[in-house]
Design a protein around this motif. Sequence first.
Motif, short mmCIF file in Angstrom:
data_model
loop_
_atom_site.label_atom_id
_atom_site.label_comp_id
_atom_site.label_asym_id
_atom_site.label_seq_id
_atom_site.Cartn_x
_atom_site.Cartn_y
_atom_site.Cartn_z
N VAL A 84 0.91 -1.18 0.13
CA VAL A 84 -0.07 -0.22 0.04
C VAL A 84 0.82 1.26 -0.22
CG1 VAL A 84 -1.70 1.44 1.27
CG2 VAL A 84 -1.95 -1.11 1.12
N GLY A 85 0.90 2.04 -0.90
CA GLY A 85 1.48 3.41 -1.15
C GLY A 85 2.65 3.04 -2.01
N GLY A 86 2.79 1.69 -2.48
CA GLY A 86 4.00 1.30 -3.42
C GLY A 86 3.47 1.80 -4.90
N ARG A 87 4.53 1.56 -5.80
CA ARG A 87 4.29 1.74 -7.03
C ARG A 87 4.92 0.74 -8.13
NH1 ARG A 87 7.01 6.93 -8.19
NH2 ARG A 87 8.31 6.10 -6.91
N ARG A 88 4.58 0.66 -9.39
CA ARG A 88 4.96 -0.26 -10.27
C ARG A 88 5.30 0.76 -11.55
NH1 ARG A 88 2.72 -4.32 -14.83
NH2 ARG A 88 4.92 -4.97 -15.68
N PHE A 89 6.18 0.92 -11.91
CA PHE A 89 6.68 1.80 -12.75
C PHE A 89 7.27 1.12 -14.14
CE2 PHE A 89 9.46 5.10 -15.01
CZ PHE A 89 8.41 5.85 -15.79
N PHE A 90 6.49 0.93 -15.17
CA PHE A 90 6.86 0.00 -16.42
C PHE A 90 6.64 0.63 -17.85
CE2 PHE A 90 2.43 -0.59 -15.34
CZ PHE A 90 1.90 -1.04 -16.84
N ALA A 91 7.18 -0.27 -18.75
CA ALA A 91 7.15 0.50 -19.93
C ALA A 91 6.47 -0.76 -20.76
CB ALA A 91 8.32 1.03 -20.70
N MET A 92 5.71 -0.52 -21.82
CA MET A 92 5.54 -1.45 -23.14
C MET A 92 6.46 -0.90 -24.28
SD MET A 92 1.76 -2.68 -23.83
CE MET A 92 0.82 -1.32 -23.31
N VAL A 93 7.42 -1.95 -24.69
CA VAL A 93 8.48 -1.57 -25.24
C VAL A 93 8.24 -2.12 -26.77
CG1 VAL A 93 10.95 -1.79 -25.79
CG2 VAL A 93 10.05 -1.46 -23.45
N SER A 94 8.25 -1.25 -27.80
CA SER A 94 8.07 -1.82 -29.27
C SER A 94 9.15 -2.55 -29.77
CB SER A 94 7.72 -0.92 -30.21
OG SER A 94 8.70 -0.01 -30.51
N PRO A 95 9.20 -3.33 -30.80
CA PRO A 95 10.22 -3.89 -31.34
C PRO A 95 11.33 -3.05 -31.79
CG PRO A 95 8.04 -5.09 -32.31
CD PRO A 95 7.95 -3.74 -31.49
N GLU A 96 10.98 -1.55 -32.09
CA GLU A 96 11.74 -0.76 -32.44
C GLU A 96 12.37 -0.05 -31.29
OE1 GLU A 96 9.20 -1.90 -35.22
OE2 GLU A 96 8.58 -0.65 -33.68
N GLY A 97 11.98 -0.46 -30.19
CA GLY A 97 12.60 0.28 -28.79
C GLY A 97 12.10 1.39 -28.15
N GLN A 98 10.72 1.88 -28.94
CA GLN A 98 9.89 2.85 -28.53
C GLN A 98 9.18 2.36 -27.27
OE1 GLN A 98 7.53 3.52 -31.94
NE2 GLN A 98 8.47 5.28 -32.45
N GLU A 99 9.13 3.36 -26.30
CA GLU A 99 8.44 2.99 -24.75
C GLU A 99 7.55 3.90 -24.67
OE1 GLU A 99 12.83 2.21 -22.41
OE2 GLU A 99 12.24 4.29 -22.71
N ARG A 100 6.35 3.09 -24.13
CA ARG A 100 5.04 3.74 -23.56
C ARG A 100 4.95 3.54 -22.04
NH1 ARG A 100 1.94 7.79 -23.25
NH2 ARG A 100 -0.10 7.61 -23.72
N TRP A 101 5.39 4.24 -21.31
CA TRP A 101 5.40 4.22 -19.92
C TRP A 101 4.02 4.30 -18.93
CZ3 TRP A 101 9.62 2.62 -17.70
CH2 TRP A 101 10.95 2.64 -18.36
N SER A 102 3.96 3.57 -18.14
CA SER A 102 2.68 3.69 -17.09
C SER A 102 3.27 3.75 -15.86
CB SER A 102 1.63 2.39 -17.56
OG SER A 102 1.15 2.59 -18.77
N ILE A 103 2.23 4.25 -14.87
CA ILE A 103 2.56 4.07 -13.34
C ILE A 103 1.42 3.61 -12.75
CG2 ILE A 103 1.96 6.50 -13.02
CD1 ILE A 103 4.61 6.08 -11.14
N GLN A 104 1.73 2.71 -11.58
CA GLN A 104 0.31 2.29 -11.07
C GLN A 104 0.88 2.45 -9.41
OE1 GLN A 104 0.64 -2.02 -12.00
NE2 GLN A 104 -0.63 -1.84 -13.93
N LYS A 105 -0.01 3.08 -8.72
CA LYS A 105 0.12 3.37 -7.43
C LYS A 105 -0.95 2.58 -6.52
CE LYS A 105 1.75 7.99 -8.09
NZ LYS A 105 1.49 9.51 -7.71
N TYR A 106 -0.34 1.51 -5.81
CA TYR A 106 -1.32 0.65 -4.97
C TYR A 106 -2.00 1.43 -3.69
CZ TYR A 106 1.30 -2.62 -7.89
OH TYR A 106 1.98 -3.32 -8.95
N THR A 107 -3.26 1.12 -3.66
CA THR A 107 -3.93 1.96 -2.76
C THR A 107 -4.40 1.07 -1.41
OG1 THR A 107 -5.87 1.85 -4.13
CG2 THR A 107 -4.49 3.78 -4.35
#
Length: 195
Positions: A84-107
């Motif tokens: 609780v209060g922690g986070r996951r910070f992650f990316a979906m990475v394309s084959p070309e190396g492009q990153e789409r980041w997301s953040i999750q905050k556990y409540t």
Amino acid sequence: MKPKTQSLPRQNGEHQNSTTTEVSKNNLLFDFTVDKTKKTVFITREFDAGLSLVWDAFTKQEILDQWTAPEPFKARTKFMDFKVGGRRFFAMVSPEGQERWSIQKYTSITPKTNFKYLNAFADKDENPELPGSEWDLNFIENNDPVGRGTTTVNITIYNESLARLEKMVEMGFKEGLTVTLNNLEKILATLSQSR
């Protein structure tokens, strides 16, 4: 089995709700409902695995990175602190190396039963793009008369903004989620054999 789709009457020329229910070749349930009036997506997915293993697959970084991105993308977690209060910070990475980041905050976390988090797209420096969505995941262990243990995961995704919900659906959220949950089904089968 063919998916069954239902839509409620149109209002202002658009469907307010849609439901798709499918049963996999293993007779495992997958139900996906969009309720625009509540700005919410409801998902029910059954897995042919015990509760502990399914819980781990949703809460451990090393397993999450194996299934949470639809091919040909890969998921890469920069950090994860499942508390609780922690986070996951992650990316979906394309084959070309492009990153789409997301953040999750556990409540909220109730071990092996439920956890909730706030989810938002973000830039590479962890700045969230608001509004985000609120995820509520419930885990239920099922045991049938012949002892086959399955686990049902019920996911509720509430979007503060109807526009965000519509964009999420338009961008192929259901299709991407279907692929990732099928990835998870395969990984669970492999992990079940090794336990």
